[in-house]
Design a protein around this motif. Structure first.
Motif, mmCIF file in Angstrom:
data_model
loop_
_atom_site.group_PDB
_atom_site.id
_atom_site.type_symbol
_atom_site.label_atom_id
_atom_site.label_comp_id
_atom_site.label_asym_id
_atom_site.label_seq_id
_atom_site.Cartn_x
_atom_site.Cartn_y
_atom_site.Cartn_z
ATOM 1 N N ASP A 1 -4.245 -9.106 3.163
ATOM 2 C CA ASP A 1 -4.141 -7.657 2.993
ATOM 3 C C ASP A 1 -3.628 -7.095 4.312
ATOM 4 O O ASP A 1 -4.401 -6.656 5.160
ATOM 5 C CB ASP A 1 -5.479 -7.044 2.612
ATOM 6 C CG ASP A 1 -5.321 -5.636 2.052
ATOM 7 O OD1 ASP A 1 -4.439 -4.903 2.568
ATOM 8 O OD2 ASP A 1 -6.048 -5.259 1.115
ATOM 9 N N THR B 1 -1.876 -8.411 -2.784
ATOM 10 C CA THR B 1 -2.818 -7.300 -2.931
ATOM 11 C C THR B 1 -2.081 -5.969 -2.901
ATOM 12 O O THR B 1 -0.960 -5.876 -2.404
ATOM 13 C CB THR B 1 -3.865 -7.295 -1.798
ATOM 14 O OG1 THR B 1 -3.186 -7.287 -0.536
ATOM 15 C CG2 THR B 1 -4.772 -8.515 -1.874
ATOM 16 N N ASN B 2 -2.741 -4.950 -3.428
ATOM 17 C CA ASN B 2 -2.279 -3.552 -3.412
ATOM 18 C C ASN B 2 -1.109 -3.277 -4.352
ATOM 19 O O ASN B 2 -1.083 -2.270 -5.025
ATOM 20 C CB ASN B 2 -1.945 -3.087 -1.991
ATOM 21 C CG ASN B 2 -3.142 -3.145 -1.067
ATOM 22 O OD1 ASN B 2 -4.260 -2.922 -1.485
ATOM 23 N ND2 ASN B 2 -2.923 -3.463 0.193
ATOM 24 N N SER B 3 -0.113 -4.149 -4.365
ATOM 25 C CA SER B 3 0.988 -4.052 -5.322
ATOM 26 C C SER B 3 1.208 -5.434 -5.924
ATOM 27 O O SER B 3 0.684 -6.435 -5.425
ATOM 28 C CB SER B 3 2.274 -3.568 -4.653
ATOM 29 O OG SER B 3 2.189 -2.219 -4.275
ATOM 30 N N ASP C 1 -0.297 -5.393 4.238
ATOM 31 C CA ASP C 1 0.805 -4.492 3.874
ATOM 32 C C ASP C 1 2.181 -5.024 4.251
ATOM 33 O O ASP C 1 2.550 -6.111 3.837
ATOM 34 C CB ASP C 1 0.568 -3.104 4.470
ATOM 35 C CG ASP C 1 -0.562 -2.366 3.743
ATOM 36 O OD1 ASP C 1 -0.911 -2.776 2.634
ATOM 37 O OD2 ASP C 1 -1.094 -1.409 4.302
ATOM 38 N N TYR D 1 -1.478 2.965 -8.666
ATOM 39 C CA TYR D 1 -1.531 4.289 -8.036
ATOM 40 C C TYR D 1 -1.047 5.385 -8.983
ATOM 41 O O TYR D 1 -1.574 6.493 -8.988
ATOM 42 C CB TYR D 1 -0.642 4.326 -6.794
ATOM 43 C CG TYR D 1 -0.902 3.287 -5.751
ATOM 44 C CD1 TYR D 1 -1.808 3.526 -4.711
ATOM 45 C CD2 TYR D 1 -0.236 2.078 -5.757
ATOM 46 C CE1 TYR D 1 -2.033 2.590 -3.722
ATOM 47 C CE2 TYR D 1 -0.448 1.124 -4.775
ATOM 48 C CZ TYR D 1 -1.349 1.383 -3.765
ATOM 49 O OH TYR D 1 -1.568 0.447 -2.798
ATOM 50 N N TRP E 1 0.809 -1.220 0.000
ATOM 51 C CA TRP E 1 0.000 0.000 0.000
ATOM 52 C C TRP E 1 0.843 1.271 0.000
ATOM 53 O O TRP E 1 0.647 2.171 -0.829
ATOM 54 C CB TRP E 1 -0.917 -0.045 1.221
ATOM 55 C CG TRP E 1 -1.797 1.131 1.446
ATOM 56 C CD1 TRP E 1 -1.627 2.104 2.398
ATOM 57 C CD2 TRP E 1 -3.004 1.475 0.758
ATOM 58 N NE1 TRP E 1 -2.655 3.023 2.344
ATOM 59 C CE2 TRP E 1 -3.516 2.664 1.340
ATOM 60 C CE3 TRP E 1 -3.697 0.893 -0.301
ATOM 61 C CZ2 TRP E 1 -4.682 3.269 0.903
ATOM 62 C CZ3 TRP E 1 -4.869 1.505 -0.746
ATOM 63 C CH2 TRP E 1 -5.341 2.673 -0.152
ATOM 64 N N SER F 1 -8.858 5.617 -0.377
ATOM 65 C CA SER F 1 -9.874 4.781 0.284
ATOM 66 C C SER F 1 -10.861 5.599 1.115
ATOM 67 O O SER F 1 -11.481 5.075 2.041
ATOM 68 C CB SER F 1 -9.221 3.707 1.166
ATOM 69 O OG SER F 1 -8.663 2.694 0.359
ATOM 70 N N LEU G 1 -11.210 -2.061 -5.045
ATOM 71 C CA LEU G 1 -10.285 -3.166 -4.804
ATOM 72 C C LEU G 1 -10.967 -4.509 -5.019
ATOM 73 O O LEU G 1 -10.312 -5.523 -5.272
ATOM 74 C CB LEU G 1 -9.742 -3.076 -3.378
ATOM 75 C CG LEU G 1 -9.075 -1.747 -2.999
ATOM 76 C CD1 LEU G 1 -8.709 -1.734 -1.523
ATOM 77 C CD2 LEU G 1 -7.841 -1.506 -3.851
#
Length: 294
Positions: free
Chosen positions: A179, A206-208, A181, A226, A8, A80, A95
């Motif tokens: 999830d 997740t996220n990346s 981070d 992002y 994140w 978010s 997401l």
């Protein structure tokens, strides 16, 4: 949070550097782990007349809405978030688009018929992710079992993440969505410890794109792009006449992705990959709203 988390915060920091490079902007970054530091940091940057101040997390939204009128020439962008203000924009990432596809993949490769989910905090974005994961899994196998999601209470404690992961694995799960981070390494290590050729166990990023963090067990990732989102928003502010919006952005906007780990691609049956590809196209084309099922 720490920009070294491979998730994140790392993605947001990379975007900040893209804003610097592509728009010639002066940029600064600070970690603000508690509420007092968050408000202090938002005020400090706005007081220095920064045109854009990004609060990377929903926990910044209430503070931004509280102080925005004091700084009418600053646009606050809140990752978010959920509520637009006079000069506060919630960046509402869908997401769930990526999580749905991860669920399809997980159900299709699972041998035990049980899937697990490990999160840091029980907050709305994670609850939506885990729900979409379940819906995607059941689209492939209606009889799949989703074990109750567990939460570590921390975004940066790999020990807790590993412990919670092992507890879920003990219940028979053989694919874990996480999830957490910076704590993701704890999940990946726990999965690696239990993974064998006879009884393969996988994790999901997740996220990346976290495929390369533990390439032997991370089957796929659902990254947030992002760069595209934040650079575009910053450019609109720079161009003038920017107005806050609360319109969600997802896979069809190029903000969310799905990346299969090439090192484990052979583990995914061709018919399963075809189903995931079809769903990906349906989401991208706006034909499938994953939480509504249509």
């Amino acid at each position: 949070g720490p920009v070294s988390d491979n998730g994140w915060n790392a993605g947001a920091y990379k975007s900040l550097q893209s804003i610097k490079t592509e728009l010639g902007a002066e940029v600064q970054n600070v970690e603000a782990p508690n509420a007092g530091q968050r408000e202090e940091s938002l005020r400090a940057y706005a007081s220095k007349k920064f045109n854009v101040v990004i609060g990377h997390g929903a926990e910044f939204e209430e503070l931004a809405l509280k102080i925005e009128k004091e700084f009418p020439n600053t646009q606050f962008l809140i990752s978010s978030g959920g509520k637009a203000g006079t000069n506060t924009t919630p960046i509402i990432y869908k997401l769930e688009d990526g999580a749905y596809l991860l669920g399809m993949l997980a159900a299709g490769v699972s041998k035990t018929g049980k899937l697990g989910a490990v999160g840091a905090m029980k907050i709305p974005p994670l609850e939506r992710i885990f729900k979409a994961f379940e819906l995607g899994a059941k689209a492939v196998n209606p009889n799949i079992t989703l074990l109750p999601a567990v939460y570590t209470g921390s975004w940066d404690d790999p020990v807790k993440a590993g412990q919670q992961t092992k507890a879920v694995l003990d219940q028979g799960a053989d694919v874990i969505l996480q999830d957490v981070d910076a704590a993701a390494v704890g999940v990946f290590n726990a999965v690696k410890e239990r993974n064998t050729a006879a009884k393969p166990i996988y994790a999901l990023g997740t996220n990346s794109d976290q495929n390369a963090v533990a390439p032997e067990v991370v089957l796929a990732s659902a990254p947030i792009f992002y760069d595209k989102t934040m650079v575009n928003l910053a450019k609109k502010v720079k161009d003038g006449n920017y107005k806050p919006s609360d319109t969600p952005i997802g896979m069809k906007d190029g903000a969310i992705g799905f990346v299969l780990n090439p090192q484990l691609a052979a583990k995914v049956p061709a018919d399963l990959k075809a189903k995931v590809d079809t769903a990906t196209k349906d989401i991208t084309d706006g034909k499938l709203d994953v939480l509504k099922g249509k």
